[in-house]
Design an enzyme around this catalytic site. Structure first.
Site, PDB file in Angstrom:
ATOM      1  N   SER A  62       0.797  -1.226   0.000  1.00 49.07           N
ATOM      2  CA  SER A  62       0.000   0.000   0.000  1.00 49.07           C
ATOM      3  C   SER A  62       0.828   1.275   0.000  1.00 49.07           C
ATOM      4  O   SER A  62       0.384   2.310  -0.501  1.00 49.07           O
ATOM      5  CB  SER A  62      -0.940   0.009   1.204  1.00 49.07           C
ATOM      6  OG  SER A  62      -0.206  -0.170   2.408  1.00 49.07           O
ATOM      7  N   HIS A 288      -0.897   6.253   6.380  1.00 44.29           N
ATOM      8  CA  HIS A 288      -0.279   6.118   5.066  1.00 44.29           C
ATOM      9  C   HIS A 288       0.040   7.484   4.475  1.00 44.29           C
ATOM     10  O   HIS A 288      -0.534   8.496   4.883  1.00 44.29           O
ATOM     11  CB  HIS A 288      -1.198   5.353   4.106  1.00 44.29           C
ATOM     12  CG  HIS A 288      -1.141   3.880   4.279  1.00 44.29           C
ATOM     13  ND1 HIS A 288      -1.653   3.248   5.394  1.00 44.29           N
ATOM     14  CD2 HIS A 288      -0.606   2.897   3.506  1.00 44.29           C
ATOM     15  CE1 HIS A 288      -1.448   1.939   5.288  1.00 44.29           C
ATOM     16  NE2 HIS A 288      -0.814   1.706   4.154  1.00 44.29           N
TER      17      HIS A 288
END
Length: 309
Positions: A62, A288
């Site tokens: 990711s 993230h």
């Protein structure tokens, strides 16, 4: 952490984690912003590197795919058209990018299907000139660790309950997982070499998630205990050190994305934050990189590509 959470996509794991920790609205709040036509796309400012005409394959998880960063181009893998591989490829005209990065990927998914996604190494062949690889975080179960730490944070906000939990048996379970993942990363690098013997392999590390000085920002959007911030910082550094070592031993280049992102961690003010907290304020998955974070990672890769081995 002896049993890792099985991940078929980051969305499933982080949606569940956000619901447990921060309320079910965490990802939902990020979705409208993702589609906003005014969303800012940052681009690396570093001069173009020698990639003209190169066949470039991007592999990884990711942090390479950039879930929820505009614009999403693969619903299964939650891949963005503004992830770092895309930015690197666009910086040099004629670069031919095959991007198979997929959220939730582990080293297993390099040679085995990940849901409907083919094994990532299938994209690599003898015509490949460059391969970037970001992998290992899911192998050590880092999202599970962070979810556990967030839940334990409420029990001792000023202490280090997660560090105590993960080291209470006399050994550090995260350190053990990192050590166990090293040979898996080495195997992936060998697999790339076999398929593309002339390709340059670039192992891209993880950016700085936590404050370098160890001073935390315990809050509703970052529900970690104050004493766990330096512990988690050190575990991420251990992960990156392992990746750098495996890259060196495997004849690959390691790209440090940690150092250039220090000061832009999840505790930084919104205007300078490149890593989103548990409840994102800009379009990105929790914990993230946002668009600026992906741009910073791209710039680090570009700098590495301007230097030969």
């Amino acid at each position: 952490m002896t049993r890792h959470l099985p991940l078929t996509s980051l969305k499933r794991a982080l949606t569940a984690g956000a619901a447990l920790i921060c309320g079910a609205g965490a990802l939902a709040a990020a979705q409208p912003a993702m589609a906003s036509p005014t969303a800012h796309h940052a681009h690396p400012a570093h001069p173009a590197h020698p990639l003209h005409g190169a066949a470039y394959v991007a592999l990884g998880d990711s942090y390479a795919a950039a879930p929820l960063v505009p614009d999403q181009v693969d619903a299964h893998c939650l891949r963005s058209s503004n992830n770092y591989p895309s930015l690197v490829a666009r910086s040099s005209a004629g670069t031919r990018l095959t991007d198979v990065t997929c959220s939730g990927a582990t080293t297993v998914d390099m040679t085995s299907p990940q849901g409907t996604a083919a094994p990532q190494l299938d994209a690599v062949n003898r015509r490949t000139d460059l391969v970037t690889l970001t992998i290992g975080g899911n192998d050590i179960g880092f999202s599970t660790v962070l979810g556990t730490c967030a839940q334990l944070g409420a029990t001792d906000p000023s202490g280090a309950p997660c560090r105590a939990y993960l080291t209470g048996s006399g050994t550090d379970r995260v350190t053990e997982s990192i050590a166990a993942t090293g040979p898996k990363v080495a195997q992936v690098i060998r697999g790339i070499h076999r398929r593309a013997p002339h390709a340059r392999i670039v192992v891209v590390g993880y950016p700085a998630l936590f404050p370098e000085n160890g001073v935390g920002c315990t809050s509703a959007s970052v529900p970690l205990a104050a004493g766990d911030f330096p512990y988690l910082r050190d575990k991420e550094k251990e992960l990156n050190s392992m990746l750098a070592r495996q890259a060196r031993l495997g004849g690959a280049t390691y790209v440090d994305t940690y150092t250039p992102t220090v000061g832009h961690d999840l505790c930084a003010p919104a205007g300078t934050r490149w890593i989103e907290p548990f409840v994102p304020q800009r379009p990105a998955a929790p914990l993230h990189p946002n668009a600026q974070g992906e741009s910073a990672m791209a710039a680090a890769v570009q700098r590495a590509l301007t230097h030969r081995h």
